[in-house]
Enzyme design. Structure first.
Site: not given
Ligand SMILES: NC(=O)c1ccc[n+]([C@@H]2O[C@H](COP(=O)([O-])OP(=O)(O)OC[C@H]3O[C@@H](n4cnc5c(N)ncnc54)[C@H](O)[C@@H]3O)[C@@H](O)[C@H]2O)c1
Ligand SMILES: O=C(O)C[C@H](O)C(=O)O
Length: 345
Positions: A208, A181
């Site tokens: 967030h 953010d």
């Molecule tokens: N905080 C933020 O600002 C922010 C920003 C972007 C995404 N996110 C979040 O991050 C998370 C991941 O996003 P992504 O795009 O990498 O998803 P993705 O699906 O590409 O990757 C997620 C990974 O987690 C793994 N996984 C699932 N269960 C698991 C477990 N029990 N133990 C270990 N690994 C496990 C999967 O195998 C996969 O490789 C989502 O929840 C998304 O919303 C948060």
């Molecule tokens: O928007 C989402 O679902 C992923 C993450 O929280 C973001 O802010 O990009």
């Protein structure tokens, strides 16, 4: 001599880096630090693994996922930087991945598709976070935890409850990663103010998700003479930044590359704090008393034990004061939902 692929280009805590080909040297007193990435084979996990491999403060990098980690680990391990990389796959290897960790970064879980809110991820991701935090409590209870998995407004309270149940809740060590953010607010502000993003600072407080993301453009530096409508548009774009990426990716997930960057910046600041570097400040969603809500994102000073001080909000504009009041109900209910899940499961 070990070589650094990161070069700090700002003396402020804004944590801006250039990845350089001419590597700097690393001090012989740099402590050993093990970092574990849980979800390391995912969209965020892979570029985050790369960026953590480039960080000279890391001596051991443990890459854990339920699938595909051997390939990611083999690939990243060939990069000629300080850390030793090990891949761990499947629950029976989780203990080894975690043991001895100073910092655990959690990007494990499902991402949004167009039309979904972050809260729509709760049912799947709450269970994933619960099981990973149960293992952290057992195998590395003293590690700092950087929670990326959504919905962060609920997953951080879930983690806190799981740690409480295990008798290992150290509130100074649990962080919701809201750095993306801040990264977005800086980028969008720099564009409007026509200044270089590298020199911009904008605190982002609250939580967030949607309106709980409250950028404080009245405190942005360098100062720019932006009108009320411009500030409103910047605020909305920052709040909707995640959705902008989700829609652009059209069903292929959410922000991964910008998130990996943001996660690496925040992790680097946590490691610097652990190593005793003074005046490291980042925004993060932490246990807090600066409002009536038990978890809240604000500027936080990082130190040898994690949170050294949760900093206050500073002066707010009337528009920001309104935004603060409007976000409280949603944030409160997301926190309560997380706590209830952890207590009931
Ligand atoms: N905080 C933020 O600002 C922010 C920003 C972007 C995404 N996110 C979040 O991050 C998370 C991941 O996003 P992504 O795009 O990498 O998803 P993705 O699906 O590409 O990757 C997620 C990974 O987690 C793994 N996984 C699932 N269960 C698991 C477990 N029990 N133990 C270990 N690994 C496990 C999967 O195998 C996969 O490789 C989502 O929840 C998304 O919303 C948060
Ligand atoms: O928007 C989402 O679902 C992923 C993450 O929280 C973001 O802010 O990009």
């Amino acid at each position: 001599m070990l070589r650094s692929a990161f070069k700090r280009v700002s003396s402020s805590s804004s944590s801006t880096y250039l990845i350089r080909r001419s590597f700097g040297s690393e001090s012989s007193s740099t402590p050993e630090r093990k970092v574990a990435v849980l979800g390391a084979a995912g969209g965020i996990g892979q570029p985050l693994a790369l960026l953590m491999k480039l960080n000279p403060l890391v001596s051991k990098l443990a890459l854990y996922d339920i699938a595909s980690t051997p390939g990611v680990a083999a690939d990243v391990s060939h990069i000629n930087t300080r850390s030793q990389v090990t891949g761990y796959m499947g629950e029976d290897q989780l203990a080894k991945a975690l043991e001895g960790s100073d910092l655990v970064i959690i990007p494990a879980g499902v991402p949004r598709k167009p039309g979904m809110t972050r809260d729509d991820l709760f049912n799947i991701n709450a269970g994933i976070v619960k099981s990973l935090c149960t293992a952290i409590a057992k195998y590395c209870p003293n590690a700092l935890v950087n929670m990326i998995s959504n919905p962060v407004n609920s997953t951080v309270p879930i983690a806190a409850e799981i740690f409480k149940k295990a008798g290992t809740y150290y509130e100074k060590k649990l962080f919701g990663v809201t750095t993306l953010d801040v990264v977005r607010a800086k980028t969008f502000y720099a564009g409007k103010a026509n200044v270089s993003p590298a020199g911009v600072n904008v605190p982002v407080v609250g939580g967030h998700a949607g309106i709980t993301i409250l950028p404080l453009f009245s405190q942005a530096t360098p100062k720019a003479n932006l009108g009320d409508e411009e500030i409103k548009a910047l605020t909305k774009r920052t709040q909707d930044g995640g959705t902008e990426v989700v829609e652009a990716k059209a069903g292929k997930g959410s922000a991964t590359l910008s998130m990996a960057y943001a996660g690496a910046v925040f992790a680097d600041s946590c490691l610097k704090g652990l190593n005793g570097v003074p005046d490291i400040v980042e925004c993060s969603y932490v246990q807090s008393t600066i409002t009536e809500l038990p978890f809240f994102a604000s500027k936080v000073k990082l130190g040898k034990n994690g949170v050294e001080e949760v900093l206050g909000l500073g002066p707010l504009s009337d528009y920001e004061k309104q935004g603060l009041e409007s976000l409280k109900a949603e944030l409160k209910s997301s926190i309560e939902k997380g706590i209830k899940f952890a207590k009931d499961n």
